[in-house]
Structure formats: C-alpha cells, structure tokens
Design an enzyme around this catalytic site. Structure first.
Site, PDB file in Angstrom:
ATOM      1  N   GLN A 266       0.848  -1.018   0.040  1.00 17.56           N
ATOM      2  CA  GLN A 266       0.228  -0.060  -0.038  1.00 17.56           C
ATOM      3  C   GLN A 266       0.823   1.005   0.181  1.00 17.56           C
ATOM      4  O   GLN A 266       1.766   1.377   1.093  1.00 17.56           O
ATOM      5  CB  GLN A 266      -0.848   0.020   1.095  1.00 17.56           C
ATOM      6  CG  GLN A 266      -1.809  -1.242   1.283  1.00 17.56           C
ATOM      7  CD  GLN A 266      -2.876  -0.841   0.116  1.00 17.56           C
ATOM      8  OE1 GLN A 266      -3.044   0.148  -0.430  1.00 17.56           O
ATOM      9  NE2 GLN A 266      -3.761  -2.064   0.025  1.00 17.56           N
ATOM     10  N   GLU A 316      -1.157 -16.345  -3.300  1.00 12.25           N
ATOM     11  CA  GLU A 316      -0.484 -15.170  -4.067  1.00 12.25           C
ATOM     12  C   GLU A 316      -0.143 -15.956  -5.403  1.00 12.25           C
ATOM     13  O   GLU A 316       0.958 -16.692  -5.245  1.00 12.25           O
ATOM     14  CB  GLU A 316       0.625 -14.777  -2.902  1.00 12.25           C
ATOM     15  CG  GLU A 316       1.432 -13.433  -3.392  1.00 12.25           C
ATOM     16  CD  GLU A 316       0.679 -12.597  -4.339  1.00 12.25           C
ATOM     17  OE1 GLU A 316       1.018 -12.175  -5.307  1.00 12.25           O
ATOM     18  OE2 GLU A 316      -0.124 -11.865  -3.760  1.00 12.25           O
ATOM     19  N   ASP A 362      -8.392  -8.847  -1.752  1.00 21.69           N
ATOM     20  CA  ASP A 362      -7.886  -7.692  -1.993  1.00 21.69           C
ATOM     21  C   ASP A 362      -7.048  -7.673  -3.535  1.00 21.69           C
ATOM     22  O   ASP A 362      -6.092  -7.668  -3.422  1.00 21.69           O
ATOM     23  CB  ASP A 362      -6.600  -7.189  -1.005  1.00 21.69           C
ATOM     24  CG  ASP A 362      -6.399  -6.044  -0.955  1.00 21.69           C
ATOM     25  OD1 ASP A 362      -6.638  -5.257  -1.780  1.00 21.69           O
ATOM     26  OD2 ASP A 362      -5.437  -5.407  -0.144  1.00 21.69           O
ATOM     27  N   CYS A 389      -9.973  -1.116  -4.592  1.00 23.00           N
ATOM     28  CA  CYS A 389      -9.234   0.215  -5.102  1.00 23.00           C
ATOM     29  C   CYS A 389     -10.140   0.680  -6.218  1.00 23.00           C
ATOM     30  O   CYS A 389      -9.786   1.800  -6.855  1.00 23.00           O
ATOM     31  CB  CYS A 389      -8.075   0.128  -5.373  1.00 23.00           C
ATOM     32  SG  CYS A 389      -7.477  -1.081  -6.704  1.00 23.00           S
TER      33      CYS A 389
END
Length: 434
Positions: A266, A316, A362, A389
């Site tokens: 971030q 991931e 996310d 986002c």
C-alpha cells in the site's frame, strides 16, 4: 392538439465537432476519474476535467471516444464554493493528480457519491451511510513511486526526473512532488546525479520506495541492469544517502515486513491503519478460525491475523511476494499459523477455501476473476471482507455475490488512501445468508 411541425418542440441534434473548439457549459455530477458530466446545446455529451459539479466553465474539446467528447477546463466563469487554488506548480500539466483544485473535505464527499453511483448502476443495495475515513495527512503520503527519466537537450548529461503529462505518455520534469514522501522528494537532486552518471545505459525510470520508518530509500532502475547495484551503493555513499538496491523494511502494529521493489505494498503506508483496521473490523474475532487471505502479497494482514490466533491460508500468484510472505511470517514468529499457496486465486481458492470461516479479498484494480466470484457465490465462507481500489469492478463483483448470490452487505467503509487523486478504497463486509 395539433401535431403540426410548428407545435412540436425542436429536438437538439448533435453536430460534428473538432478538437480545439471551446464552449461555455454548466457541469453536472462528477464520475469516476474526476470528470464532470456536461452537455452542449446540440446534445453533445462531454466529460470535463478540472471542474466541479455545478460550475459554469469554459471548456476546450480534447478528443472523442464514440459519441462522447472529453474536454478540459480552460476558464471558470462561476466557481464552486469548494474550489481552491492548487498548490502544486505542475498541476494541470502533470497527470498524477486530478483533485488538487477541490477542498479536501469535498473530495471525500465526491468520492463517496461516485461509489454510491457505481453501486446503483449494478443494483447493489448498500447501507444508507458510509463510514468515510479521510487521510490524516493529505500531502506527502506516497511511500512508493516511479519517476521517468527525461533526457535533456544534451542527452543524459542534463537529464531530469518526472511524470507523464495529462493524457499523454510524454513526461514532464519536476523538482518536487507534493504527494510523495519527503524521503523520496528530498533525494531527487542526488537521484538526478545518479541518472546523469548512468549515461547512455538505456535507463528509463527509477522505482522508489521509502522504508525503515522513512529513513531509507529502496531504489530499482528500469531496466534493472541500467545501473549496477554497486554503482547505486557507491553513489549513495558519496551523496550521504541511505539507499538500498535489494529490499527494505516497513512496519505496522509491531510487525516488520521485508519488501522488494517488485512486491505490492500500500503506497500510502501512513494510512495503512485506516484501511487494514477496517478489514480487521469486518473479519471480527478470528481466534481459532481459518481465514483465506486471497491476493495476500507479502503477508501484512496475514501476520496480524495469525497474531490474533487465526490460521491463515495465503494465496499469492507472484512468487517473489510469496517467498517474502513466508520470510515475513518467520520474522514475526507466526510461521506455524501461516501457509502460502503460490497460485492464482481463481485456481487455488476452490481447494484452499473449502471449510474456511472467512475469506479476505484484496484484488488488483481489475477486480476478481469471474471464476472467483462464481465459486464464492456457490460455496463461499460465511463471511467475506472485500478490499477494493476501483468502484466499478467492486460493484460488478458485488452484483454477482449479493444481487445474484447469497450474500448481503453488512458494512461498507471508504478509506481515502490517495488524496488529491480520483482513487478511493472500499472495505466491504459480506455475510452469507441461507
């Protein structure tokens, strides 16, 4: 009533326009991208940058996409009471910021309405009121950024650093940036010297990350071989700078995380508590529970969840991030509760998500792959926390999960991680029904 032509109101017909034409318009609502809707007398639709809703402005047509024209504000005849003077001398030329002309409290209002509109378009029912969290510091907040190398009139010997111009791939040189961390901007003179000393090496950009509490600068040239690591170290010593060419450390809630230039973080690290705090509130008490952390990155949230007693399955796809995630779990004494799966979320979730208590999403700006939302709708956990986002892709995915699927929105919080820009983060808590 007569229906003769004389009794029928004329219908405006859009005519052909050309780039560079100017018109005075009254602006309407702001949409994603910090563009205001407007319409010419002949019914031509415009998207206008540099304006606020309700202003009368003079605009210049820039380019067309289908029947829609994009226009730029060149003068303001009747300004909004929320208009302010942009403090950055490059604003309007540099493409990094879109909202410096808007007072900060109003930026939050506009972003919240854009999120509401995105949800309405997808028929997603959201709580009447959002919790909107503004940044404590709306300037100097970016801990990461990429600066383009701009050769001068004499080539690399007078090269400078900068960003792309508005609506262009051509960069504009800058001496400062008001939204980047002071460690980055104070190092620009020394970094410019490094760039010039690199000569004709093919260097195109410097990727920079502030670390170690803002005391260190992680530096990665683009391409990486344009400046050898030894040259970075030597130049840092001669300039009295603390630079790293490999990795640095970021800290949150007593945990330390190693990050590299190629791993996601971030960028507003100073506001990470606002964002991840909202995600933790959505997940609730995780002690003794199993949580899937999809798109887990280097394990920032995973380590905190493990410290709270959860067993965390991290998914991931980026193997460098996964390797650092395993390292970070070891560094923070929670490796026994954190397991990494180095696969794409859409491939790993059907196996890793079976029988779990909660899923944390996310994803990148493109949102979740449709296979992810489809699987969650069919067999997802009792609780999902979705960090997004992008309002448009969030609304698209929530339509699958909530409108067509079995979830309802329990909580929706907005976190402004990118002041002065059109970007906004959402943290949505979903509860499965039935």
């Amino acid at each position: 009533m007569s229906d003769s032509p004389a009794d029928v109101a004329p219908v405006a017909v859009a005519r052909a326009h050309r780039r560079g034409e100017r018109f005075t318009v009254l602006t309407g609502a702001m949409v994603h991208g910090a563009l205001c809707l407007a319409r010419l007398d002949d019914a031509t639709s415009l998207l206008v940058d540099g304006a606020l809703p309700g202003e009368r402005v003079v605009v210049e047509l820039m380019h067309r996409k289908g029947r829609l024209w994009f226009a730029h504000t060149v003068a303001v005849d009747a300004p909004s009471p929320h208009r302010v003077e942009a403090p950055c001398p490059y604003y309007g030329e540099c493409g990094g910021c879109q909202l410096q002309h808007v007072e900060y409290a109003q930026q939050l209002e506009l972003k919240a309405e854009i999120v509401r509109d995105s949800m309405r378009r997808q028929k997603v029912t959201v709580p009447q009121r959002f919790a909107v969290h503004g940044a404590a510091e709306p300037w100097r907040y970016r801990w990461r950024g990429e600066f383009h190398v701009i050769p001068g009139t004499a080539g690399m010997s007078d090269a400078r650093l900068g960003f792309n111009r508005v609506r262009s791939w051509t960069p504009v040189a800058v001496d400062d940036c008001l939204i980047h961390h002071p460690r980055i901007t104070s190092s620009l003179p020394a970094l410019t010297g490094l760039v010039r000393d690199a000569g004709e090496s093919g260097l195109t950009a410097l990727h920079l990350t502030a670390g170690e509490g803002g005391e260190e600068l992680l530096l990665r040239p683009r391409p990486p071989r344009a400046i050898p690591s030894a040259s970075v170290d030597a130049h840092a010593r001669s300039a009295g700078e603390r630079w790293s060419a490999t990795s640095t450390t970021l800290s949150w809630r007593g945990h330390d995380y190693r990050v590299s230039p190629d791993t996601f973080i971030q960028v507003n690290w100073g506001s990470i508590e606002l964002l991840y705090g909202a995600a933790l509130r959505g997940l609730g008490d995780v002690a003794g529970r199993t949580v899937v952390d999809a798109y887990a990155g280097v394990g920032v949230l995973a380590c905190e969840l493990a410290a709270r007693g959860a067993s965390v399955v991290c998914i991931e796809n980026n193997r460098d991030s996964a390797r650092l995630g395993v390292l970070n779990a070891e560094l923070n004494d929670c490796a026994a509760r954190v397991r990494y799966v180095a696969q794409a979320v859409e491939d790993a979730l059907p196996g890793a998500g079976v029988g779990v208590d909660a899923v944390l999403l996310d994803p990148p700006r493109a949102g979740c792959d449709q296979r992810v939302t489809a699987w969650l709708a069919l067999a997802g956990a009792a609780r999902i926390v979705y960090v997004s986002c992008d309002p448009a892709t969030l609304a698209r995915d929530l339509r699958v999960l909530c409108v067509s699927g079995p979830y309802r929105i329990e909580q929706h919080e907005l976190v402004d991680m990118f002041p002065q820009t059109h970007h906004i983060e959402s943290v949505v808590t979903l509860v499965r029904e039935g």
